[in-house]
Scaffold this active site. Structure first.
Site, PDB file in Angstrom:
ATOM      1  N   LEU A 203       0.879  -1.164   0.000  1.00 52.64           N
ATOM      2  CA  LEU A 203       0.000   0.000   0.000  1.00 52.64           C
ATOM      3  C   LEU A 203       0.918   1.216   0.000  1.00 52.64           C
ATOM      4  O   LEU A 203       1.885   1.254   0.769  1.00 52.64           O
ATOM      5  CB  LEU A 203      -0.895   0.031   1.243  1.00 52.64           C
ATOM      6  N   ASP A 204       0.627   2.206  -0.854  1.00 51.41           N
ATOM      7  CA  ASP A 204       1.529   3.349  -0.890  1.00 51.41           C
ATOM      8  C   ASP A 204       1.442   4.148   0.411  1.00 51.41           C
ATOM      9  O   ASP A 204       0.583   3.912   1.254  1.00 51.41           O
ATOM     10  CB  ASP A 204       1.270   4.232  -2.115  1.00 51.41           C
ATOM     11  N   ARG A 205       2.327   5.094   0.554  1.00 52.76           N
ATOM     12  CA  ARG A 205       2.509   5.790   1.827  1.00 52.76           C
ATOM     13  C   ARG A 205       1.236   6.453   2.343  1.00 52.76           C
ATOM     14  O   ARG A 205       0.954   6.445   3.544  1.00 52.76           O
ATOM     15  CB  ARG A 205       3.626   6.828   1.677  1.00 52.76           C
TER      16      ARG A 205
END
Length: 335
Positions: A203-205
């Site tokens: 999951l991106d930041r």
């Protein structure tokens, strides 16, 4: 004469002057002024400075060395808030299986998940297990950490599989380490397992929501391989309302650099504004959902994954985690 002496002693009255002590059999309060209460009579409480004190004073006011009694309270640590009694028991059970400096070969095999210890003994006596390239048939053989154990032509490890479900907050990246010293999901799950675990997928930041971490390499490969089409559901919040025409275009598929981004389903969320969308997808391209909406001129203000491979973040606070139940693990294996 001795008899008269005893009789006179029984008839003698207790002295009552000068604060004298009453006799043990006396129950009269009128003849007991200034004396110590006896029997079941209740006099004034004795002060602490006296030789003795009423035990009721101790229970009512508390021991002086501990101070006044206070209501029972227990300050909970952050990790305690995320782990129920059952969760702590699961963690303790896993911790007991941590590989020490050496371990019996049958336990090594059992911990790898192949079979029970009793069945492992049979495999050993049949000469089906090799340690460092040599067949071992000795019962009670001790295996070292650096030893290479092979069964049925495959290397085995004594680590029991661990499955940790995290509700990821913003500001954390889904890697085991970061060259820029940014916070990772490993910081949040540092005490979740005695073994080293890895995030399944990414999951991106700025994306929040459910993410699975495990040391089960086979399960990781299964859940991330495109051929298995693992379902993922996201709650998307846009900078403006999504039109019906754009929703139809997304449902038909938006072409990106990798090809057409196929969406399994998309709809407005009941009871929410028209800029909040529910979207189900199985492809795992980098930032695919954000790019789908950007292609049509929308900006994603918030992205939250609410389901992954049948697992949800129900009852997990943001930034907290829990260990999967046996039933949940079995469900993953049957996917």
């Amino acid at each position: 004469m001795s008899g008269d002496g005893n009789q006179s002693g029984r008839n003698r009255k207790p002295r009552t002057s000068g604060g004298g002590r009453p006799s043990g059999n006396s129950r009269s309060s009128s003849d007991n002024r200034g004396g110590r209460p006896t029997g079941h009579s209740r006099g004034p409480k004795t002060k602490r400075g006296a030789d003795r004190f009423d035990s009721r004073d101790k229970y009512e006011n508390g021991e002086r060395k501990f101070g006044p009694k206070k209501p029972f309270s227990r300050a909970e640590k952050d990790e305690d808030k995320t782990k129920s009694f059952i969760q702590r028991r699961r963690f303790e059970k896993i911790s007991k299986e941590v590989f020490k400096d050496s371990i019996r070969l049958n336990k090594y095999i059992a911990n790898s998940g192949i079979c029970s210890r009793r069945e492992a003994d049979e495999l050993i006596t049949q000469g089906l297990v090799e340690v460092n390239g040599k067949v071992v048939t000795e019962m009670g053989y001790q295996v070292q950490k650096t030893d290479r154990v092979v069964f049925d032509g495959q290397n085995i490890t004594p680590e029991k599989p661990v499955y940790v479900l995290l509700n990821k907050p913003k500001g954390y990246i889904s890697t085991t380490k970061d060259d820029k010293a940014r916070k990772t999901v490993m910081d949040l799950t540092a005490n979740a397992s005695p073994y080293r675990i890895f995030p399944v997928g990414r999951l991106d930041r700025q994306t929040t929501g459910v993410i699975l971490l495990t040391n089960d390499g086979h399960m990781t490969k299964k859940l991330t391989h495109p051929s298995f089409n693992m379902r993922k559901i996201y709650h998307v919040t846009l900078d403006r309302k999504l039109t019906n025409d754009d929703m139809r275009l997304i449902g038909e598929g938006i072409r990106l650099e990798e090809g057409v981004a196929e969406v399994d389903s998309i709809s407005f969320i009941e009871g929410k504004p028209k800029n909040e969308i529910g979207i189900e997808i199985h492809i795992g391209w980098n930032r695919v959902i954000r790019r789908i909406f950007q292609k049509l001129g929308y900006e994603v203000e918030a992205l939250d994954r609410v389901m992954f491979a049948g697992l949800t973040k129900k009852n997990i606070k943001r930034g907290h985690w829990r260990i999967l139940t046996e039933q949940e693990v079995n469900n993953l294996k049957m996917l």
